[in-house]
Design a protein around this motif. Structure first.
Motif, PDB file in Angstrom:
ATOM      1  N   UNK A 155       1.376   9.359  -5.631  1.00 51.27           N
ATOM      2  CA  UNK A 155       1.632  10.745  -5.228  1.00 51.27           C
ATOM      3  C   UNK A 155       2.838  11.339  -5.946  1.00 51.27           C
ATOM      4  N   UNK A 156       3.842  10.531  -6.228  1.00 47.98           N
ATOM      5  CA  UNK A 156       5.004  11.067  -6.935  1.00 47.98           C
ATOM      6  C   UNK A 156       4.656  11.435  -8.379  1.00 47.98           C
TER       7      UNK A 156
ATOM      8  N   UNK B 277       0.830  -1.206   0.000  1.00 50.63           N
ATOM      9  CA  UNK B 277       0.000   0.000   0.000  1.00 50.63           C
ATOM     10  C   UNK B 277       0.864   1.255   0.000  1.00 50.63           C
ATOM     11  N   UNK B 278       1.914   1.265   0.826  1.00 47.81           N
ATOM     12  CA  UNK B 278       2.793   2.437   0.866  1.00 47.81           C
ATOM     13  C   UNK B 278       3.488   2.664  -0.471  1.00 47.81           C
ATOM     14  N   UNK B 279       3.907   1.587  -1.121  1.00 49.86           N
ATOM     15  CA  UNK B 279       4.529   1.715  -2.433  1.00 49.86           C
ATOM     16  C   UNK B 279       3.537   2.275  -3.451  1.00 49.86           C
ATOM     17  N   UNK B 280       2.311   1.752  -3.454  1.00 50.68           N
ATOM     18  CA  UNK B 280       1.300   2.232  -4.391  1.00 50.68           C
ATOM     19  C   UNK B 280       0.944   3.690  -4.168  1.00 50.68           C
TER      20      UNK B 280
END
Length: 97
Positions: free
Chosen positions: A16-17, A8-11
Motif C-alpha cells: 500500500x505504501x 501479512x501486515x508488513x506485506x
C-alpha cells in the motif's frame, strides 16, 4: 521467527505504501494516464479479488480431497455405545427420541 500476522501486515503495508506513492506521484512512473487510471488506481481491488479467488480455490480443493475416516467413525461409535452402557449401569436413563 515473526508471527504470520506481522508478516501479512508488513506485506500489505509495503504494497500500500508503494501504491500510494505511485498514485500520489511521489514516485514518477513513466506510463500513460490511461494505464494509470485503468491499472494502477484499481490495483488494490484487483489484488483483493485475486486473493479471494485463490482462497476459494484452496478451500474447494481441500474440501474435495478431505479424507473420510471410516475406522475412526466406527471406533467412536463403539466408544459411544460403551459409554451409554456404562452410564445405564450407573442408573442414567436415556430418552429414546
Amino acid at each position: 521467527m515473526i508471527p504470520k500476522l506481522f508478516q501479512w501486515l508488513f506485506g500489505v503495508g509495503a504494497f500500500l505504501s508503494v501504491w500510494l506513492a505511485v498514485v500520489l506521484e511521489y514516485v514518477h512512473v513513466q506510463s500513460s494516464s490511461s494505464f494509470k487510471s485503468l491499472f494502477i488506481i484499481p490495483l488494490p481491488l484487483i489484488v483483493l479479488v485475486l486473493f479471494a479467488i485463490y482462497s476459494l480455490g484452496v478451500i474447494i480443493y481441500r474440501v474435495a480431497i478431505f479424507n473420510n475416516c471410516e475406522e475412526a467413525s466406527k471406533e467412536l461409535q463403539t466408544q459411544i455405545e460403551e459409554a451409554k452402557a456404562d452410564l445405564q449401569k450407573k442408573g442414567f436413563k436415556f430418552d429414546n427420541t
